[in-house]
Design a protein around this motif. Sequence first.
Motif, short mmCIF file in Angstrom:
data_model
loop_
_atom_site.label_atom_id
_atom_site.label_comp_id
_atom_site.label_asym_id
_atom_site.label_seq_id
_atom_site.Cartn_x
_atom_site.Cartn_y
_atom_site.Cartn_z
N LYS A 56 1.90 -4.22 -43.99
CA LYS A 56 0.54 -4.49 -44.45
C LYS A 56 0.33 -5.99 -44.57
O LYS A 56 1.12 -6.69 -45.21
CB LYS A 56 0.30 -3.81 -45.80
CG LYS A 56 -1.17 -3.73 -46.21
CD LYS A 56 -1.31 -2.87 -47.46
CE LYS A 56 -2.77 -2.64 -47.82
NZ LYS A 56 -2.90 -1.76 -49.00
N THR A 57 -0.74 -6.50 -43.97
CA THR A 57 -1.03 -7.92 -44.03
C THR A 57 -1.76 -8.27 -45.32
O THR A 57 -2.18 -7.39 -46.08
CB THR A 57 -1.92 -8.35 -42.83
OG1 THR A 57 -3.23 -7.76 -42.99
CG2 THR A 57 -1.32 -7.87 -41.50
N ASP A 58 -1.93 -9.58 -45.55
CA ASP A 58 -2.65 -10.04 -46.74
C ASP A 58 -4.10 -9.56 -46.75
O ASP A 58 -4.71 -9.43 -47.82
CB ASP A 58 -2.61 -11.57 -46.82
CG ASP A 58 -1.21 -12.10 -47.06
OD1 ASP A 58 -0.38 -11.33 -47.57
OD2 ASP A 58 -0.95 -13.28 -46.73
N ARG A 59 -4.62 -9.29 -45.57
CA ARG A 59 -6.01 -8.83 -45.48
C ARG A 59 -6.15 -7.32 -45.66
O ARG A 59 -7.24 -6.78 -45.63
CB ARG A 59 -6.59 -9.21 -44.11
CG ARG A 59 -6.70 -10.72 -43.90
CD ARG A 59 -7.34 -11.02 -42.56
NE ARG A 59 -7.52 -12.45 -42.35
CZ ARG A 59 -8.08 -12.99 -41.27
NH1 ARG A 59 -8.52 -12.17 -40.30
NH2 ARG A 59 -8.20 -14.29 -41.15
N GLY A 60 -5.00 -6.66 -45.82
CA GLY A 60 -5.03 -5.21 -46.03
C GLY A 60 -4.99 -4.40 -44.76
O GLY A 60 -5.05 -3.17 -44.81
N TYR A 62 -2.95 -3.26 -41.08
CA TYR A 62 -1.57 -2.95 -40.72
C TYR A 62 -1.26 -3.47 -39.33
O TYR A 62 -1.99 -3.20 -38.37
CB TYR A 62 -1.33 -1.44 -40.79
CG TYR A 62 -1.32 -0.90 -42.20
CD1 TYR A 62 -0.13 -0.82 -42.93
CD2 TYR A 62 -2.50 -0.49 -42.82
CE1 TYR A 62 -0.12 -0.34 -44.24
CE2 TYR A 62 -2.50 -0.01 -44.12
CZ TYR A 62 -1.31 0.06 -44.81
OH TYR A 62 -1.31 0.53 -46.11
#
Length: 244
Positions: A56-60, A62
């Motif tokens: 999961k990235t910081d932006r939410g 995947y």
Amino acid sequence: LGRPSMKYLLERGLTKEIIDEFELGLALPTNDALTRHLTKMGYSVSDVERAGIAFKTDRGTYWDRFRNRIMFPLYNHFGKVIGFTGRVMPGNESAEVGKYVNSPETPIYNKSKVLYGFFKTKNDIRTANTAVIVEGQMDFLMAYQDGVKNLVATSGTSLTSEQLKLVRRLAENLTLSFDNYSAGRAAAERTIDLAEANDFNVRVIVPPVGSGKDPADVVRESPGKFKEIVEAAVPAMEYYFDFY
């Protein structure tokens, strides 16, 4: 496998048969192609993340963990895929991009308990009463292709007591192959101590592998030679005397 990745593996000396047997593949360069494919098949994105295939990235969003990499499946001792090692595509190496990326620890993958290739070679190890241990998948695959079947490889980690106990059920003897640089020598000494503590008779492979060429190089340059080098391995104490 795409054409560039197949070209690289063939140039490294692997045959098409070995590439197929060990199911080497390619992760696409896109950010989330595999994650989208798996969710379309009905898998939940949380399970894809738990399996170590996505993060999961910081932006939410995947992203696929492995992108633009040659893929080496990691198997458990029954031959089921439980993780992966991904080697960055040749020409894309940089300080920001790790050359190799391994699956993280997951509910089914514990790197300290897994040896690469063991599911294929455990019967040969039992028959020979000896396990040859090399570092990395390419060394394993090239040596296996060259006829040394009683071997396993570590995958981006030092040999552990759990791995040694697994092998000790099948064999009393261990033959070690390590890179000839300071970290490799330190790893060899740690492994010798650990193996002897697990009641192995330990031998160490000496030059030309020890002179800077790893097993994959030896096999590519001199087919059949690595088997001779394995048979000429010296007892651990002799290795210590010669080195020091």
